[in-house]
Scaffold this motif. Sequence first.
Motif, mmCIF file in Angstrom:
data_model
loop_
_atom_site.group_PDB
_atom_site.id
_atom_site.type_symbol
_atom_site.label_atom_id
_atom_site.label_comp_id
_atom_site.label_asym_id
_atom_site.label_seq_id
_atom_site.Cartn_x
_atom_site.Cartn_y
_atom_site.Cartn_z
ATOM 1 N N PRO A 125 29.176 39.179 -8.639
ATOM 2 C CA PRO A 125 27.884 38.950 -7.990
ATOM 3 C C PRO A 125 28.075 38.714 -6.494
ATOM 4 C CG PRO A 125 28.100 37.616 -9.981
ATOM 5 C CD PRO A 125 29.461 38.192 -9.691
ATOM 6 N N ILE A 126 27.147 39.201 -5.696
ATOM 7 C CA ILE A 126 27.275 39.074 -4.246
ATOM 8 C C ILE A 126 26.356 37.999 -3.694
ATOM 9 C CG2 ILE A 126 27.013 40.284 -2.033
ATOM 10 C CD1 ILE A 126 27.818 42.863 -3.506
ATOM 11 N N GLU A 127 25.081 38.052 -4.038
ATOM 12 C CA GLU A 127 24.107 37.106 -3.476
ATOM 13 C C GLU A 127 23.570 36.106 -4.496
ATOM 14 O OE1 GLU A 127 23.397 36.577 -0.458
ATOM 15 O OE2 GLU A 127 24.138 38.364 0.587
ATOM 16 N N VAL A 128 24.045 36.136 -5.714
ATOM 17 C CA VAL A 128 23.478 35.286 -6.761
ATOM 18 C C VAL A 128 23.643 33.807 -6.439
ATOM 19 C CG1 VAL A 128 23.665 34.603 -9.178
ATOM 20 C CG2 VAL A 128 23.672 37.026 -8.563
ATOM 21 N N PRO A 147 20.944 44.596 2.207
ATOM 22 C CA PRO A 147 20.809 45.905 2.861
ATOM 23 C C PRO A 147 20.411 46.976 1.869
ATOM 24 C CG PRO A 147 23.116 45.342 2.588
ATOM 25 C CD PRO A 147 22.338 44.119 2.210
ATOM 26 N N SER A 148 19.671 47.953 2.351
ATOM 27 C CA SER A 148 19.249 49.069 1.513
ATOM 28 C C SER A 148 20.446 49.909 1.072
ATOM 29 C CB SER A 148 18.284 49.954 2.310
ATOM 30 O OG SER A 148 18.056 51.180 1.650
ATOM 31 N N PRO A 149 20.373 50.506 -0.106
ATOM 32 C CA PRO A 149 21.460 51.399 -0.543
ATOM 33 C C PRO A 149 21.659 52.601 0.365
ATOM 34 C CG PRO A 149 19.577 51.540 -2.031
ATOM 35 C CD PRO A 149 19.335 50.361 -1.149
ATOM 36 N N THR A 150 20.632 52.972 1.150
ATOM 37 C CA THR A 150 20.801 54.141 2.025
ATOM 38 C C THR A 150 21.845 53.904 3.102
ATOM 39 O OG1 THR A 150 19.111 53.525 3.662
ATOM 40 C CG2 THR A 150 18.360 54.716 1.699
ATOM 41 N N GLN A 180 21.827 48.213 -9.176
ATOM 42 C CA GLN A 180 21.211 47.810 -10.442
ATOM 43 C C GLN A 180 21.900 46.574 -11.009
ATOM 44 O OE1 GLN A 180 21.547 51.368 -12.777
ATOM 45 N NE2 GLN A 180 19.974 52.469 -11.626
ATOM 46 N N ALA A 181 23.217 46.523 -10.885
ATOM 47 C CA ALA A 181 23.964 45.366 -11.391
ATOM 48 C C ALA A 181 23.603 44.096 -10.626
ATOM 49 C CB ALA A 181 25.465 45.631 -11.298
ATOM 50 N N GLU A 182 23.524 44.191 -9.301
ATOM 51 C CA GLU A 182 23.183 43.022 -8.498
ATOM 52 C C GLU A 182 21.758 42.545 -8.789
ATOM 53 O OE1 GLU A 182 23.862 40.028 -5.495
ATOM 54 O OE2 GLU A 182 25.212 41.298 -6.663
ATOM 55 N N LEU A 183 20.821 43.476 -8.885
ATOM 56 C CA LEU A 183 19.435 43.100 -9.175
ATOM 57 C C LEU A 183 19.313 42.478 -10.559
ATOM 58 C CD1 LEU A 183 17.500 46.150 -7.674
ATOM 59 C CD2 LEU A 183 17.651 43.837 -6.733
ATOM 60 N N ARG A 184 20.046 43.000 -11.511
ATOM 61 C CA ARG A 184 20.013 42.417 -12.858
ATOM 62 C C ARG A 184 20.521 40.979 -12.833
ATOM 63 N NH1 ARG A 184 22.952 45.820 -14.971
ATOM 64 N NH2 ARG A 184 24.942 44.699 -15.015
ATOM 65 N N ILE A 235 16.656 50.744 -7.719
ATOM 66 C CA ILE A 235 15.773 49.679 -8.211
ATOM 67 C C ILE A 235 15.176 50.004 -9.569
ATOM 68 C CG2 ILE A 235 15.237 48.939 -5.863
ATOM 69 C CD1 ILE A 235 12.530 50.278 -6.104
ATOM 70 N N ALA A 236 15.535 51.155 -10.127
ATOM 71 C CA ALA A 236 15.045 51.513 -11.457
ATOM 72 C C ALA A 236 15.544 50.488 -12.472
ATOM 73 C CB ALA A 236 15.527 52.917 -11.842
ATOM 74 N N GLY A 237 14.663 50.053 -13.359
ATOM 75 C CA GLY A 237 15.068 49.088 -14.367
ATOM 76 C C GLY A 237 15.208 47.680 -13.838
ATOM 77 N N ARG A 238 14.660 47.413 -12.639
ATOM 78 C CA ARG A 238 14.728 46.045 -12.110
ATOM 79 C C ARG A 238 14.029 45.091 -13.069
ATOM 80 N NH1 ARG A 238 11.207 49.028 -8.999
ATOM 81 N NH2 ARG A 238 9.146 48.196 -8.440
#
Length: 380
Positions: A125-128, A147-150, A180-184, A235-238
Amino acid sequence: MVEGGPPFRADQVGSLLRTPELRAAHEKFLQGQYGAAALRELEDRCIRDVIRLQESVGLHAITDGEYRRTSFHADFIEKLDGAKAAGRLDVRDTVSGFDGKQAPEGKPFAPRAFTITGKLRHARPIEVDNFSFVKANTTRTAKQTMPSPTMLLRGGRGAVSVEAYPDLEEFHADIAKVYQAELRQLGEAGCRYVQLDDTNFAFLCDPKLAETYRRDGYDLKRLPEQFAGLVNSAIAGRPEGMTVGVHVCRGNSVGQWAARGGYEPVAEVLLGRLDVDAYFLEYDDERSGGFEPLRFLPRGSSKRIVLGLVSTKVSALEPKDALKRRIEAAAKYVPLENLCLSPQCGFASTFRGNPISEDVQRRKLERVVEVASEVWSSAA
């Protein structure tokens, strides 16, 4: 969009000025003269204080001010296995003589570039933990920026290891997987408000910066769709109930900027095909153009556009009447109920911060809350 939920009528982009003590300690840490544990303890104390600041001015979206970062994007990206910062974009401007080096205050600077040296992996995890600290210290909505994935597409094929990724489609798929992993994991920690900071859409609005993408082998006509597709995949499946916004940033480093030009070149894709819930758009000066591109927000949309009308780069406090007039002008293209107000960017995209005082920062945040409360009868 739920009324009273994020984004709020009075919102913020995220980064806040560090105190002189924290700024000096961070500088010493980078030079190997300050211990990590001592810095963490100081950051904890300063973050508790800045949470109280945000609450006291009336904000409902509360961040850690990005106090644990050196810069808004590089810290996050370099915690991904296989990615690292690598110099700056090759920006050439023979008219002004700008050669991509740091320019005087108020002038453009060359944005950071990144390179992919191996397989991209989200190993931890980075920001958790950072999010959880804020959540534990406020009863309001803890907002997490990243930061955005772009950002990982800068440099084109030449910035990506051929050994790791002979096929760039696999690279793009791995970018989506790490986000997706970080958002989850953020969702599991209770996060319901995330902001992606994206400079690349804005850079396509500036012919000089757009040229850097063309030199890197991109098709400029297809690139907005490519950016949107990557964000949508990421962000799919957030987690259910998580609001995701995107801040379209024109560059913000020690009061300097990177891009100029209205949103017209990207607006149709940005506002029509990006699967986010909100847009934080910079409109603090003439570099951002007019509000006409807002017409591309689909009719009947519940998405919100957060107008970044208050500058974090200059000390002058925007008059209330002037801000209200600009909100009224934007409402000619987007219904007022779809609009919100914020500063145009953070106050400290790098730990050194913009050239304004903490008192000015407070007054600007107060002004955002004050105007939003008068225009929409609530800052929430």
